[in-house]
Design a protein around this motif. Structure first.
Motif, short mmCIF file in Angstrom:
data_model
loop_
_atom_site.label_atom_id
_atom_site.label_comp_id
_atom_site.label_asym_id
_atom_site.label_seq_id
_atom_site.Cartn_x
_atom_site.Cartn_y
_atom_site.Cartn_z
N LEU A 140 0.83 -1.21 0.00
CA LEU A 140 0.00 0.00 0.00
C LEU A 140 0.86 1.26 0.00
CD1 LEU A 140 -2.86 -1.03 2.47
CD2 LEU A 140 -2.98 -0.87 -0.02
N ALA A 141 2.01 1.20 0.68
CA ALA A 141 2.91 2.35 0.66
C ALA A 141 3.48 2.57 -0.74
CB ALA A 141 4.04 2.13 1.67
N LEU A 142 3.84 1.46 -1.41
CA LEU A 142 4.34 1.57 -2.79
C LEU A 142 3.28 2.14 -3.72
CD1 LEU A 142 6.24 -1.85 -3.06
CD2 LEU A 142 7.28 0.42 -2.99
N ILE A 143 2.03 1.77 -3.49
CA ILE A 143 0.93 2.29 -4.30
C ILE A 143 0.65 3.75 -3.94
CG2 ILE A 143 -1.53 2.07 -4.83
CD1 ILE A 143 -1.24 -0.94 -4.16
N GLY A 144 0.75 4.06 -2.66
CA GLY A 144 0.36 5.38 -2.16
C GLY A 144 1.20 6.53 -2.68
N SER A 181 -5.23 8.56 -11.07
CA SER A 181 -4.80 8.14 -9.73
C SER A 181 -5.62 6.95 -9.24
CB SER A 181 -4.90 9.31 -8.74
OG SER A 181 -6.25 9.73 -8.59
N LEU A 182 -6.91 6.94 -9.53
CA LEU A 182 -7.76 5.82 -9.12
C LEU A 182 -7.41 4.56 -9.92
CD1 LEU A 182 -11.24 7.54 -8.69
CD2 LEU A 182 -9.69 6.74 -6.89
N GLY A 227 -2.75 -1.65 -8.58
CA GLY A 227 -2.02 -2.26 -7.48
C GLY A 227 -2.91 -3.13 -6.61
N ALA A 228 -4.15 -2.67 -6.38
CA ALA A 228 -5.08 -3.43 -5.55
C ALA A 228 -5.45 -4.76 -6.19
CB ALA A 228 -6.35 -2.60 -5.30
#
Length: 381
Positions: free
Chosen positions: A156-160, A175-176, A182-183
Motif C-alpha cells: 500500500l505504501a508503494l501504491i500510495g 490516480s484511481l 495495485g489493488a
C-alpha cells in the motif's frame, strides 16, 4: 487419394509454419488481430469525432505505430528479465512524477505533462499504469502467499506514493486507476476476505475525508452533476446531457458515418477524447457499440487465459492485474459517458485520441504477450 493427402499435409505444414513464425516473434496472434481491429475502428471513429481532422488522425496513427513497435520489443523480453528491472522502473516513474510536480507543463488547469520543446511532450502518470502492478507483483512474488499484514502495508505504501503525486496534478481518474492496478495484484495474490471487507468499510470515511480535504471544487461538482445532471443543464450538466442525447439518438443502426449532429455541430464537448463513444453510438447505433464491446470482451477473455496459463507467480499476478485494469478502463469510460458514473476523465482504450495512453496500452499488451509466449521456453528449462 495420396495426392489429396499430400496436399492436406502441405496446407497443415503451412499453418504450422505461420504459427511458429508468430511464436518465434513472441507475438500472440489472437491479441494482435483484436488490437488491429480496435485500432482501425478507432481511427475510423476519430476522423469523424475530430471534425475530419487529418492532422489528428495522422498523429494517432503514428502513436499507434510507436506503440505497436514498443509492444513487439517488450514481447521479446522474458518475464524474469522484466522483473529484474521493475524496482528501477518504479524509481524512475516516481522521479518523473516529482519532476511533473515541480516543473511540469500546465494545460487546461492541470499539470500532468513533461514538455521538452521541439522534442516530445508526454504524461508520466500513464507509464505508472504498467509500472505500478509490475512493482507489486515483483514484491509479492518473492513472499509467501497469501500476503501478511506487513507485506500488505508495504504494498500500500508503494501504491500510495504515485497515487498522491498523481492526485496532486490533479488527475483523479488516473490516480484511481493506479490504485486499482495495485489493488488487483493484492486481490489475485489471495488477500484475505477480512482485509477486503475492512477496506470496503473504510471507503465511506475515506470518501468523506477526500471530499472535504482533497477534492478540488470542479471534482466535487462532477459528483454533484452525476447525482443530478439536470440541476445545471447549461453548465456542469451539459456534457453528460449531450452525451446521453447523442447515444440515444443513434437508435439501433445509427445515423451513419460523419452524419452525427451532436459532435459535428459542437454540442458534444471533448468528442474526440473522453466522450468519443457517444460519437460512435450516434453514428453507428446500438449495433456499433455492441461490436466494440464484443472486441473488448474478447481481449479481456484472452488476457484471463494468459493469466491462468502463466507459469510463474510474477507473470500470473502481473497478467491478471493488467487485464482487470484494462476492464476498469472500459467500464469507467462507458459508465461516465452514459451517466452511470461520475466524469473522471478516463479515455476509451484505443478509440480516444491520446498518444501516451495508446503507447502505454500497447506496451501492456506486449507484457501479456511476453508472459504467454515465453511459458513453453520456461517449461523446458
Amino acid at each position: 487419394m495420396n495426392g489429396n493427402f499430400d496436399r492436406t499435409l502441405s496446407s497443415e505444414d503451412v499453418m504450422r509454419r505461420r504459427a511458429s513464425l508468430l511464436q518465434r516473434m513472441h507475438i500472440d496472434g489472437q491479441l494482435l488481430l483484436l488490437l488491429l481491429l480496435l485500432a482501425a475502428g478507432g481511427l475510423f471513429v476519430l476522423y469523424s469525432a475530430s471534425g475530419k481532422s487529418w492532422d489528428m488522425l495522422i498523429k494517432q496513427a503514428v502513436s499507434f505505430g510507436v506503440g505497436l513497435t514498443a509492444m513487439i520489443v517488450i514481447a521479446q523480453l522474458e518475464p524474469r528479465f522484466m522483473a529484474r528491472w521493475v524496482p528501477l522502473a518504479y524509481l524512475v516513474g516516481v522521479g518523473l512524477l516529482v519532476v511533473v510536480d515541480v516543473m511540469g507543463h500546465d494545460a487546461k488547469g492541470a499539470t500532468r505533462w513533461i514538455n521538452i520543446p521541439g522534442v516530445i511532450r508526454f504524461q508520466p502518470s500513464e507509464f505508472m499504469k504498467i509500472i505500478m502492478p509490475a512493482t507489486i507483483a515483483w514484491y509479492l512474488a518473492k513472499r509467501n502467499l497469501p500476503p501478511r499484514l506487513k507485506h500488505i502495508a508495504i504494498s500500500l505504501a508503494l501504491i500510495g506514493v504515485p497515487f498522491v503525486l498523481i492526485l496532486k496534478q490533479p488527475d483523479l481518474g488516473t490516480s484511481l486507476l493506479i490504485l486499482a492496478s495495485g489493488a488487483f495484484v493484492l486481490f489475485i495474490a489471495g488477500l484475505r476476505w477480512r482485509w477486503i471487507l475492512g477496506a470496503a468499510a473504510a471507503v465511506v470515511p475515506i470518501a468523506v475525508g477526500m471530499w472535504f480535504f482533497v477534492l478540488k471544487q470542479y471534482q466535487k461538482q462532477r459528483v454533484l452533476t452525476f447525482l443530478d445532471p439536470e440541476s445545471d443543464p447549461l453548465g456542469t450538466g451539459w456534457n453528460i446531457i449531450q452525451s446521453k442525447a447523442a447515444i440515444g439518438s443513434g437508435g439501433v443502426f445509427g445515423k451513419g458515418w460523419l452524419l452525427g449532429t451532436q459532435s459535428h455541430l459542437d454540442f458534444l464537448p471533448e468528442s474526440h477524447t473522453d466522450f468519443i463513444i457517444a460519437v460512435l453510438g450516434e453514428e453507428f447505433g446500438l449495433v456499433g457499440v455492441c461490436l466494440l464491446l464484443l472486441i473488448y470482451l474478447l481481449l479481456i477473455g484472452r488476457g484471463l487465459v494468459v493469466t491462468v496459463q502463466a507459469q510463474t507467480l510474477f507473470g500470473k499476478l502481473l497478467a491478471g492485474s493488467l487485464t482487470m485494469t484494462f476492464f476498469v478502463y472500459v467500464f469507467v469510460n462507458i459508465g461516465m459517458v452514459s451517466g452511470l458514473l461520475p466524469v473522471v476523465g478516463v479515455p476509451l482504450p484505443f478509440i480516444s485520441y491520446g498518444g501516451t495512453s495508446l503507447v502505454t496500452l500497447l506496451s501492456g499488451f506486449g507484457v501479456l504477450m511476453s508472459i504467454h509466449t515465453h511459458r513453453k521456453w520456461i517449461a523446458q528449462v
